[in-house]
Design a protein around this motif. Structure first.
Motif, mmCIF file in Angstrom:
data_model
loop_
_atom_site.group_PDB
_atom_site.id
_atom_site.type_symbol
_atom_site.label_atom_id
_atom_site.label_comp_id
_atom_site.label_asym_id
_atom_site.label_seq_id
_atom_site.Cartn_x
_atom_site.Cartn_y
_atom_site.Cartn_z
ATOM 1 N N GLY A 55 1.010 -1.079 -0.262
ATOM 2 C CA GLY A 55 -0.069 0.157 0.002
ATOM 3 C C GLY A 55 1.183 1.481 0.006
ATOM 4 O O GLY A 55 0.640 1.921 -0.457
ATOM 5 N N ALA A 59 1.260 4.174 -3.199
ATOM 6 C CA ALA A 59 0.373 4.954 -3.627
ATOM 7 C C ALA A 59 2.060 6.175 -3.710
ATOM 8 O O ALA A 59 1.008 7.079 -4.383
ATOM 9 C CB ALA A 59 0.357 5.396 -2.256
ATOM 10 N N VAL A 244 -4.758 2.738 -5.830
ATOM 11 C CA VAL A 244 -4.191 2.542 -4.945
ATOM 12 C C VAL A 244 -3.745 4.425 -4.945
ATOM 13 O O VAL A 244 -3.474 5.319 -4.279
ATOM 14 C CB VAL A 244 -3.733 1.847 -4.381
ATOM 15 C CG1 VAL A 244 -2.786 2.901 -2.557
ATOM 16 C CG2 VAL A 244 -4.328 0.460 -3.010
ATOM 17 N N VAL A 248 -5.543 7.852 -3.475
ATOM 18 C CA VAL A 248 -4.383 8.550 -2.042
ATOM 19 C C VAL A 248 -4.318 9.258 -2.368
ATOM 20 O O VAL A 248 -4.046 10.207 -1.790
ATOM 21 C CB VAL A 248 -3.436 7.138 -1.591
ATOM 22 C CG1 VAL A 248 -3.243 7.798 0.423
ATOM 23 C CG2 VAL A 248 -4.780 6.094 -0.739
ATOM 24 N N GLY A 271 -1.814 5.233 1.939
ATOM 25 C CA GLY A 271 -1.714 4.244 0.995
ATOM 26 C C GLY A 271 -1.616 2.618 1.646
ATOM 27 O O GLY A 271 -2.382 1.744 1.701
ATOM 28 N N LEU A 275 -5.000 -0.137 1.996
ATOM 29 C CA LEU A 275 -5.256 -0.921 1.575
ATOM 30 C C LEU A 275 -5.226 -2.623 2.725
ATOM 31 O O LEU A 275 -5.895 -3.205 3.108
ATOM 32 C CB LEU A 275 -4.267 -1.361 0.643
ATOM 33 C CG LEU A 275 -3.493 -2.798 -0.055
ATOM 34 C CD1 LEU A 275 -4.358 -2.782 -0.918
ATOM 35 C CD2 LEU A 275 -1.888 -2.653 -0.217
ATOM 36 N N LEU A 297 -10.773 -3.256 -3.462
ATOM 37 C CA LEU A 297 -10.679 -2.361 -3.676
ATOM 38 C C LEU A 297 -11.084 -1.531 -4.701
ATOM 39 O O LEU A 297 -10.781 -0.031 -4.920
ATOM 40 C CB LEU A 297 -9.036 -1.980 -3.177
ATOM 41 C CG LEU A 297 -8.511 -0.613 -2.993
ATOM 42 C CD1 LEU A 297 -8.324 0.304 -2.856
ATOM 43 C CD2 LEU A 297 -6.331 -1.243 -3.296
ATOM 44 N N GLY A 301 -12.478 2.195 -3.931
ATOM 45 C CA GLY A 301 -11.957 3.493 -5.355
ATOM 46 C C GLY A 301 -12.648 3.923 -6.053
ATOM 47 O O GLY A 301 -12.644 4.988 -6.224
#
Length: 316
Positions: A55, A59, A244, A248, A271, A275, A297, A301
């Protein structure tokens, strides 16, 4: 500062939940049960570390590619980096199936770098005032590369590997000995933190960067190495993880502005938190079974991205 502390506390809390959640109930047996201890050290802890590293690295790499392209609507998964890395892995699997793991990762990272560099050359001719043309071009380029990877995988009977690399995005298979390469992705993200000021200047344009004594090509090469390395390592370990690197960085930018020196560490923490929260959700929705984190996600997302499009930014 308050946001950073809050994210650290949330991350610690989520790590504790992640270590406790799973198909096997460890509970109080951890102190005496050897099997419970083995599950913790071989599965739970490596999985949690892998999610956090993935994550944070994705990011940060999202910020880097956005600064290179100078467009906030792109991420490594939408500019062909992942598909290019998959093409590199596919080539190694066909021509040198017995190659060492580091060789496969190097080829995948090199292919990802090459694919992203080609995308950068493609968008040079696009009018700069048409902001949405850049992500559209990235989606087209990703689609072309993805179709090529699927075609080669189908013709060579490697379609299952291609599906794992491009379509899975889950951590259920992460155990000790199968995630350690993600530490390299984390190191690449840390390298980007040290070069934050250079990436911020590059985002102002080549002429401005040159006028400030910076070499745009050198910084761009560094950024491409970071993005391709992170993407290749994550994709080969857990598959493609969407959104991600897109959501983010945009959230953090709207909260903190464009000071990358201050916002990049917060982006990495954000991130990791996002995650890890999605991974825990995927484990709890149909417990003791799992929903891939990429699926969770993808839904979350998409909703966050729609909110970002509708809400006005706090800074600028």
């Amino acid at each position: 500062m308050k946001l950073t502390v809050a994210l650290i506390l949330v991350l610690i809390l989520l790590c504790g939940i992640s270590l406790a959640v799973g198909a096997a109930d460890l509970g109080a047996a951890m102190a005496t049960d050897g099997r419970a201890q083995m599950i913790f050290w071989i599965s739970r802890l490596p999985r949690t570390l892998a999610v956090v590293l993935t994550g944070a690295a994705l990011a940060v790499s999202g910020v880097v590619i956005q600064q290179i392209v100078r467009n906030r609507f792109v991420e490594p998964g939408t500019v062909g980096t992942g598909e290019s890395a998959a093409l590199g892995l596919l080539a190694v699997s066909l021509w040198a199936p017995g190659a060492a793991l580091w060789v496969k990762m190097a080829v995948a990272a090199g292919a990802g770098l090459l694919g992203t560099a080609v995308f950068l050359r493609l968008i040079r001719r696009l009018p700069p005032q048409e902001v949405m043309l850049v992500p559209l071009a990235g989606l087209v380029w990703s689609g072309v590369l993805g179709a090529l990877v699927l075609h080669i995988g189908w013709q060579t009977d490697l379609i299952q590997f291609v599906q794992i690399w491009l379509m899975t995005g889950e951590f259920s298979g992460v155990i000790a000995g199968r995630y350690e390469l993600l530490w390299i992705a984390g190191a690449a993200a840390v390298l980007a933190l040290f070069a934050a000021d250079r990436f911020a200047i590059l985002g102002l344009g080549d002429e401005m960067a040159t006028g400030l004594g910076l070499s745009p090509k050198a910084v761009m090469r560094l950024g491409l190495v970071v993005v391709s390395l992170v993407t290749a390592l994550v994709m080969a370990t857990v598959g493609m993880i969407p959104f991600v690197g897109l959501v983010v960085p945009n959230i953090v930018s709207r909260l903190m502005g464009d000071n990358l020196r201050a916002s990049l560490p917060v982006t990495g923490l954000g991130g990791a938190v996002l995650l890890l929260a999605c991974d825990i959700t995927g484990r709890l929705v149909i417990h003791p079974y799992e929903v891939p984190v990429g699926t969770v996600l993808g839904v979350l997302g998409a909703l966050l991205f729609l909110v970002l499009l509708w809400r006005a930014p706090r800074h600028g």
